[in-house]
Design a protein around this motif. Sequence first.
Motif, PDB file in Angstrom:
ATOM      1  N   ALA A  52       0.810  -1.217   0.000  1.00  0.00           N
ATOM      2  CA  ALA A  52       0.000   0.000   0.000  1.00  0.00           C
ATOM      3  C   ALA A  52       0.842   1.266   0.000  1.00  0.00           C
ATOM      4  N   GLY A  53       2.132   1.136   0.150  1.00  0.00           N
ATOM      5  CA  GLY A  53       2.995   2.304   0.003  1.00  0.00           C
ATOM      6  C   GLY A  53       3.624   2.834   1.264  1.00  0.00           C
ATOM      7  N   GLY A  54       3.321   2.255   2.413  1.00  0.00           N
ATOM      8  CA  GLY A  54       3.909   2.733   3.654  1.00  0.00           C
ATOM      9  C   GLY A  54       5.300   2.162   3.883  1.00  0.00           C
ATOM     10  N   MET A  55       6.213   3.005   4.344  1.00  0.00           N
ATOM     11  CA  MET A  55       7.583   2.575   4.648  1.00  0.00           C
ATOM     12  C   MET A  55       7.987   3.167   5.981  1.00  0.00           C
ATOM     13  N   GLN A  56       8.413   2.317   6.894  1.00  0.00           N
ATOM     14  CA  GLN A  56       8.901   2.809   8.182  1.00  0.00           C
ATOM     15  C   GLN A  56      10.254   3.496   8.014  1.00  0.00           C
ATOM     16  N   ALA A  57      10.340   4.718   8.503  1.00  0.00           N
ATOM     17  CA  ALA A  57      11.609   5.451   8.509  1.00  0.00           C
ATOM     18  C   ALA A  57      11.485   6.535   9.568  1.00  0.00           C
ATOM     19  N   PRO A  58      12.440   6.623  10.509  1.00  0.00           N
ATOM     20  CA  PRO A  58      12.299   7.530  11.656  1.00  0.00           C
ATOM     21  C   PRO A  58      12.638   8.980  11.335  1.00  0.00           C
ATOM     22  N   ALA A 115       4.507  13.503   5.019  1.00  0.00           N
ATOM     23  CA  ALA A 115       3.314  13.146   5.792  1.00  0.00           C
ATOM     24  C   ALA A 115       3.605  11.824   6.491  1.00  0.00           C
ATOM     25  N   ILE A 116       3.609  11.827   7.805  1.00  0.00           N
ATOM     26  CA  ILE A 116       4.038  10.657   8.577  1.00  0.00           C
ATOM     27  C   ILE A 116       2.864  10.136   9.400  1.00  0.00           C
ATOM     28  N   GLY A 117       2.591   8.838   9.293  1.00  0.00           N
ATOM     29  CA  GLY A 117       1.527   8.208  10.057  1.00  0.00           C
ATOM     30  C   GLY A 117       2.069   7.338  11.165  1.00  0.00           C
ATOM     31  N   GLN A 118       1.239   7.079  12.149  1.00  0.00           N
ATOM     32  CA  GLN A 118       1.620   6.202  13.260  1.00  0.00           C
ATOM     33  C   GLN A 118       0.665   5.020  13.289  1.00  0.00           C
ATOM     34  N   PHE A 119       1.204   3.821  13.124  1.00  0.00           N
ATOM     35  CA  PHE A 119       0.410   2.604  13.091  1.00  0.00           C
ATOM     36  C   PHE A 119       0.687   1.776  14.347  1.00  0.00           C
ATOM     37  N   PRO A 120      -0.157   0.765  14.626  1.00  0.00           N
ATOM     38  CA  PRO A 120       0.019  -0.038  15.846  1.00  0.00           C
ATOM     39  C   PRO A 120       1.429  -0.605  15.984  1.00  0.00           C
ATOM     40  N   GLY A 121       1.962  -0.482  17.198  1.00  0.00           N
ATOM     41  CA  GLY A 121       3.293  -0.976  17.497  1.00  0.00           C
ATOM     42  C   GLY A 121       4.387   0.056  17.343  1.00  0.00           C
ATOM     43  N   GLN A 122       4.095   1.179  16.702  1.00  0.00           N
ATOM     44  CA  GLN A 122       5.085   2.239  16.532  1.00  0.00           C
ATOM     45  C   GLN A 122       4.967   3.226  17.694  1.00  0.00           C
ATOM     46  N   SER A 123       6.060   3.406  18.431  1.00  0.00           N
ATOM     47  CA  SER A 123       6.015   4.297  19.595  1.00  0.00           C
ATOM     48  C   SER A 123       5.993   5.764  19.185  1.00  0.00           C
ATOM     49  N   ARG A 124       6.311   6.042  17.914  1.00  0.00           N
ATOM     50  CA  ARG A 124       6.250   7.394  17.366  1.00  0.00           C
ATOM     51  C   ARG A 124       5.693   7.296  15.943  1.00  0.00           C
ATOM     52  N   PRO A 125       5.171   8.384  15.390  1.00  0.00           N
ATOM     53  CA  PRO A 125       4.777   8.356  13.970  1.00  0.00           C
ATOM     54  C   PRO A 125       5.999   8.014  13.123  1.00  0.00           C
ATOM     55  N   ARG A 126       5.853   7.009  12.228  1.00  0.00           N
ATOM     56  CA  ARG A 126       7.044   6.530  11.522  1.00  0.00           C
ATOM     57  C   ARG A 126       6.779   6.121  10.077  1.00  0.00           C
ATOM     58  N   ASN A 127       5.539   6.023   9.651  1.00  0.00           N
ATOM     59  CA  ASN A 127       5.273   5.562   8.292  1.00  0.00           C
ATOM     60  C   ASN A 127       5.182   6.735   7.318  1.00  0.00           C
ATOM     61  N   LEU A 389       8.397  -2.615   2.946  1.00  0.00           N
ATOM     62  CA  LEU A 389       9.051  -1.769   1.946  1.00  0.00           C
ATOM     63  C   LEU A 389      10.386  -1.237   2.456  1.00  0.00           C
ATOM     64  N   ALA A 390      10.469  -0.939   3.757  1.00  0.00           N
ATOM     65  CA  ALA A 390      11.750  -0.499   4.306  1.00  0.00           C
ATOM     66  C   ALA A 390      12.826  -1.562   4.078  1.00  0.00           C
ATOM     67  N   ALA A 391      12.463  -2.825   4.281  1.00  0.00           N
ATOM     68  CA  ALA A 391      13.433  -3.907   4.105  1.00  0.00           C
ATOM     69  C   ALA A 391      13.875  -4.037   2.659  1.00  0.00           C
ATOM     70  N   THR A 392      12.952  -3.818   1.701  1.00  0.00           N
ATOM     71  CA  THR A 392      13.365  -3.922   0.298  1.00  0.00           C
ATOM     72  C   THR A 392      14.439  -2.900  -0.036  1.00  0.00           C
ATOM     73  N   GLN A 393      14.320  -1.706   0.524  1.00  0.00           N
ATOM     74  CA  GLN A 393      15.266  -0.652   0.181  1.00  0.00           C
ATOM     75  C   GLN A 393      16.556  -0.758   0.980  1.00  0.00           C
TER      76      GLN A 393
END
Length: 560
Positions: A52-58, A115-127, A389-393
């Motif tokens: 869906a396009g979300g990538m975790q990056a702090p 634009a950064i979203g916060q999903f379950p398990g993320q202690s800060r907005p990271r997506n 997606l973070a892992a692919t990159q």
Amino acid sequence: MKVSKQVMTEVLVIGGGGAGLRAALAAAEAGSAVMLVNKGPAARSGITLTAAGGMQAPFHPDDSPELFFQDTVKFGYELGDQNLIKVLAEDACARALDAERFGARIVRDEAGNFAIGQFPGQSRPRNIFFRGGGVGLAGALARACRNHPHIDLRDDFYVTGLIKASGGQPAVAGAVGMDLRTGEFTLLRAKAIVMATGGCQWLWEVNDCPTDATGDGIIYAYRAGAELVDMEMVLFYPSVIVWPPSLQGAFVHYEFLDPAILDGNVYDKEGKAVLPKPLPVRDEAMRLMARTIREGRGTARGGLLWYVGDSPQGEEAVRKRLSTAQYQYIRAHGVDPATAKVEVAPGAHYLMGGIFIDEQCRTTIAGLYATPECAGNFDGANRLAGSGLAATQVFGAKAGEAAHAWAAMVEHVNPDPASLEAEAARVTGRIGAGGPQEPRIAALRDRLRRAVQQYAGVSREAAGLKQLLAVTAEVEDALAQVRVPAMAVYNQALMDVLQLANMCEIARLVAGSALMREESRGHHFRSDFPRQDDTNWLKHTVAVKGETGPQFGVRPVIRL
């Protein structure tokens, strides 16, 4: 079938999804001549397209690589190797910026910030989010590859196996496969090989992945002698669409049900909410949903009802959130996700196990590298949203850089004649006289997938896993009798037979690993061992190919 053509390159990348494309770019930018082969058209086939396009990056000012690291360790139930998690957390931001450099577009707010979203398990907005989702990311990387003078990108090339090096050393000399456009059975000789073929989710009846997710690269590495880890760890996404049939395999975001986003829920057939708020992480959510279905509270079609039509955010906000290509596709098939109750159930979404790698993406075979998701051991027993997606990159770049370094240091090794002859004979043995075999192949494949869904799905137990092994053996025996007609080009029936053989081996590895892990952890739930056992099972399962079949063992989790 005999090898009719030989091609030489320095770095061979197998797989044209997000990880393979990124690996090719990394190796080429470092100075290697690269060939990338993909069994379909790159950026128009493969698992990355379903993201869906979300990538975790702090990137968030309150976030940090250390928090990313801690969240991943915690919500992976401490089964992920921390050397890999550290690389993921520390490199994610730089690799996201690389993706922009290659032409991918990251969604920004009105001020021009990500634009950064916060999903379950993320202690800060990271997506962060790529425009066009996985399609947008893969398309940008593919264009960059096609425009790079040192990358030879070949679509419609189906690799059938790896070829070992001569002399008995545990190393690879190349790969063989069919150029589907010409029919040539080709030997691809390379100094280094990057396996980037994705997972095996199509093995399950309910999944949200394309039909080419058959685990090929995992099995090729396994046959060559590489170690596999945690093959029992398959992530089941909570909200995969099960009805109508035209939408089966698509998914709607369970994360959007969060109070801070759309504040919807999943309901049983009586209209009772299934998920608590705040939303649990993925494995907890899918178990709650699966238990509700098992208790008979699901729909007649075995699903639950995902619904955001009563969102307190209002219809305008809902429609804005559900305006991406993914939801436009759902609308085009007659379901308006902004107002309809969408029938969903947990489905196979991501393989968290796979080929064992170190922080340079090296496998246990010299010259062979691998990237998630066909590589395992960093997510652990659960994956947070955006890590795929973070892992692919991150690991795609690492694999390409490491493959280049190896290729720059060594000479081409000669292929082992026995290995080459055995692989050619294995493929040729599937061709014979007779009429079309597609219906028979499809029936055997359906039987295997039903068994995997039933016995190695959200809930497993020893008797069912043993039954899966029995069914797999029966399917393999029947498949051994199938012969497909010889065709000069695009021999789909031959591909189907070879892929089903790979799926059977994957099923055996999943069942064997799941039998071995006598506990419940993350997405692996054993109804006969329902508790997490940190005393005995805070370690990886391992599978390696023996003379008579898979040999199972364990290896410690790497901690820092």
